[in-house]
Design a protein around this motif. Sequence first.
Motif, PDB file in Angstrom:
ATOM      1  N   ASN A   1     -30.667  -5.164  14.332  1.00 30.19           N
ATOM      2  CA  ASN A   1     -29.176  -5.237  15.152  1.00 30.19           C
ATOM      3  C   ASN A   1     -29.111  -6.646  15.331  1.00 30.19           C
ATOM      4  O   ASN A   1     -30.113  -7.560  15.047  1.00 30.19           O
ATOM      5  CB  ASN A   1     -29.407  -4.179  16.459  1.00 30.19           C
ATOM      6  CG  ASN A   1     -30.439  -4.665  17.317  1.00 30.19           C
ATOM      7  OD1 ASN A   1     -30.960  -5.503  17.164  1.00 30.19           O
ATOM      8  ND2 ASN A   1     -30.343  -3.632  18.135  1.00 30.19           N
TER       9      ASN A   1
ATOM     10  N   HIS B   1     -24.932   4.407   6.654  1.00 31.96           N
ATOM     11  CA  HIS B   1     -23.858   4.752   7.563  1.00 31.96           C
ATOM     12  C   HIS B   1     -23.860   5.853   8.294  1.00 31.96           C
ATOM     13  O   HIS B   1     -23.790   5.738   9.763  1.00 31.96           O
ATOM     14  CB  HIS B   1     -22.596   4.658   6.978  1.00 31.96           C
ATOM     15  CG  HIS B   1     -22.021   3.414   6.451  1.00 31.96           C
ATOM     16  ND1 HIS B   1     -21.516   2.622   7.442  1.00 31.96           N
ATOM     17  CD2 HIS B   1     -21.786   2.626   5.308  1.00 31.96           C
ATOM     18  CE1 HIS B   1     -20.918   1.545   6.718  1.00 31.96           C
ATOM     19  NE2 HIS B   1     -21.112   1.474   5.570  1.00 31.96           N
ATOM     20  N   ARG B   2     -24.448   6.709   8.031  1.00 29.68           N
ATOM     21  CA  ARG B   2     -24.606   8.192   8.582  1.00 29.68           C
ATOM     22  C   ARG B   2     -25.730   7.895   9.589  1.00 29.68           C
ATOM     23  O   ARG B   2     -25.470   8.421  10.776  1.00 29.68           O
ATOM     24  CB  ARG B   2     -24.669   9.265   7.416  1.00 29.68           C
ATOM     25  CG  ARG B   2     -25.089  10.569   8.261  1.00 29.68           C
ATOM     26  CD  ARG B   2     -26.001  11.494   7.383  1.00 29.68           C
ATOM     27  NE  ARG B   2     -27.473  10.939   7.240  1.00 29.68           N
ATOM     28  CZ  ARG B   2     -28.054  10.869   5.976  1.00 29.68           C
ATOM     29  NH1 ARG B   2     -27.270  11.130   4.759  1.00 29.68           N
ATOM     30  NH2 ARG B   2     -29.160  10.195   5.646  1.00 29.68           N
TER      31      ARG B   2
ATOM     32  N   LEU C   1     -24.647   5.939  12.629  1.00 31.26           N
ATOM     33  CA  LEU C   1     -23.806   6.762  13.479  1.00 31.26           C
ATOM     34  C   LEU C   1     -24.544   7.543  14.313  1.00 31.26           C
ATOM     35  O   LEU C   1     -24.171   7.669  15.507  1.00 31.26           O
ATOM     36  CB  LEU C   1     -22.841   7.612  12.527  1.00 31.26           C
ATOM     37  CG  LEU C   1     -21.640   6.857  12.094  1.00 31.26           C
ATOM     38  CD1 LEU C   1     -20.767   7.869  11.213  1.00 31.26           C
ATOM     39  CD2 LEU C   1     -20.995   6.161  13.111  1.00 31.26           C
TER      40      LEU C   1
ATOM     41  N   SER D   1     -27.807   7.123  15.087  1.00 32.07           N
ATOM     42  CA  SER D   1     -28.869   6.445  15.984  1.00 32.07           C
ATOM     43  C   SER D   1     -27.983   5.767  17.178  1.00 32.07           C
ATOM     44  O   SER D   1     -28.394   5.543  18.165  1.00 32.07           O
ATOM     45  CB  SER D   1     -29.632   5.134  15.542  1.00 32.07           C
ATOM     46  OG  SER D   1     -28.620   4.114  14.938  1.00 32.07           O
ATOM     47  N   GLU D   2     -26.675   5.493  17.036  1.00 31.45           N
ATOM     48  CA  GLU D   2     -25.741   4.906  17.902  1.00 31.45           C
ATOM     49  C   GLU D   2     -25.074   6.033  18.855  1.00 31.45           C
ATOM     50  O   GLU D   2     -24.496   5.830  19.649  1.00 31.45           O
ATOM     51  CB  GLU D   2     -24.517   4.083  17.251  1.00 31.45           C
ATOM     52  CG  GLU D   2     -24.918   3.083  16.584  1.00 31.45           C
ATOM     53  CD  GLU D   2     -23.773   2.136  15.546  1.00 31.45           C
ATOM     54  OE1 GLU D   2     -22.814   2.968  15.619  1.00 31.45           O
ATOM     55  OE2 GLU D   2     -24.237   1.278  15.294  1.00 31.45           O
ATOM     56  N   GLY D   3     -25.630   7.340  18.657  1.00 29.05           N
ATOM     57  CA  GLY D   3     -24.851   7.981  19.423  1.00 29.05           C
ATOM     58  C   GLY D   3     -23.487   8.691  19.398  1.00 29.05           C
ATOM     59  O   GLY D   3     -22.803   9.198  19.856  1.00 29.05           O
ATOM     60  N   ARG D   4     -22.804   8.243  18.233  1.00 35.55           N
ATOM     61  CA  ARG D   4     -21.608   8.430  17.774  1.00 35.55           C
ATOM     62  C   ARG D   4     -21.424   9.643  17.051  1.00 35.55           C
ATOM     63  O   ARG D   4     -20.211  10.142  16.826  1.00 35.55           O
ATOM     64  CB  ARG D   4     -20.894   7.054  16.998  1.00 35.55           C
ATOM     65  CG  ARG D   4     -20.859   5.882  17.935  1.00 35.55           C
ATOM     66  CD  ARG D   4     -20.540   4.572  17.094  1.00 35.55           C
ATOM     67  NE  ARG D   4     -19.594   4.770  15.953  1.00 35.55           N
ATOM     68  CZ  ARG D   4     -19.321   3.974  15.238  1.00 35.55           C
ATOM     69  NH1 ARG D   4     -20.049   2.719  15.118  1.00 35.55           N
ATOM     70  NH2 ARG D   4     -18.289   3.981  14.219  1.00 35.55           N
ATOM     71  N   ILE D   5     -22.431  10.133  16.444  1.00 39.37           N
ATOM     72  CA  ILE D   5     -22.196  11.702  15.854  1.00 39.37           C
ATOM     73  C   ILE D   5     -23.588  12.379  16.211  1.00 39.37           C
ATOM     74  O   ILE D   5     -24.568  11.523  15.858  1.00 39.37           O
ATOM     75  CB  ILE D   5     -21.884  11.574  14.491  1.00 39.37           C
ATOM     76  CG1 ILE D   5     -21.431  12.600  13.780  1.00 39.37           C
ATOM     77  CG2 ILE D   5     -22.906  10.846  13.659  1.00 39.37           C
ATOM     78  CD1 ILE D   5     -20.733  12.597  12.496  1.00 39.37           C
ATOM     79  N   GLU D   6     -23.529  13.431  16.273  1.00 36.67           N
ATOM     80  CA  GLU D   6     -24.673  14.322  16.272  1.00 36.67           C
ATOM     81  C   GLU D   6     -25.203  14.954  14.917  1.00 36.67           C
ATOM     82  O   GLU D   6     -24.273  15.219  14.439  1.00 36.67           O
ATOM     83  CB  GLU D   6     -24.475  15.715  17.610  1.00 36.67           C
ATOM     84  CG  GLU D   6     -24.097  14.951  18.847  1.00 36.67           C
ATOM     85  CD  GLU D   6     -25.221  14.349  19.354  1.00 36.67           C
ATOM     86  OE1 GLU D   6     -26.550  14.852  19.119  1.00 36.67           O
ATOM     87  OE2 GLU D   6     -25.202  13.435  20.193  1.00 36.67           O
TER      88      GLU D   6
END
Length: 98
Positions: free
Chosen positions: A34, A64-65, A68, A70-75
Amino acid sequence: MENISLLLTEALTPYQASLGPSGANGERVVTLRNAAGAIVIERTLCVAQLRDKRQLTDVVDGFHRDLLISEGRIEPCVLAAMRHATQVQVFTSFQAFN
């Protein structure tokens, strides 16, 4: 391979991608960091995945998946449900043709 590192970095901005040295079988470790320099994802890939455009596209999609998630934007369970829905839809479409 440096071009691959640049391509990965461009595709995964704002993360910085780097390739580790070749392993015994030609595999390479790809590390995503990051903006603070912390490792977010580290994955070992075979040479074929880095040289073939289709496989490299799959690698980027996988990163990308994972980003998402790791950022908590998708479970992860949402991904599983989406995959299941797609498989069921494909299966029912296949049955309709038979």
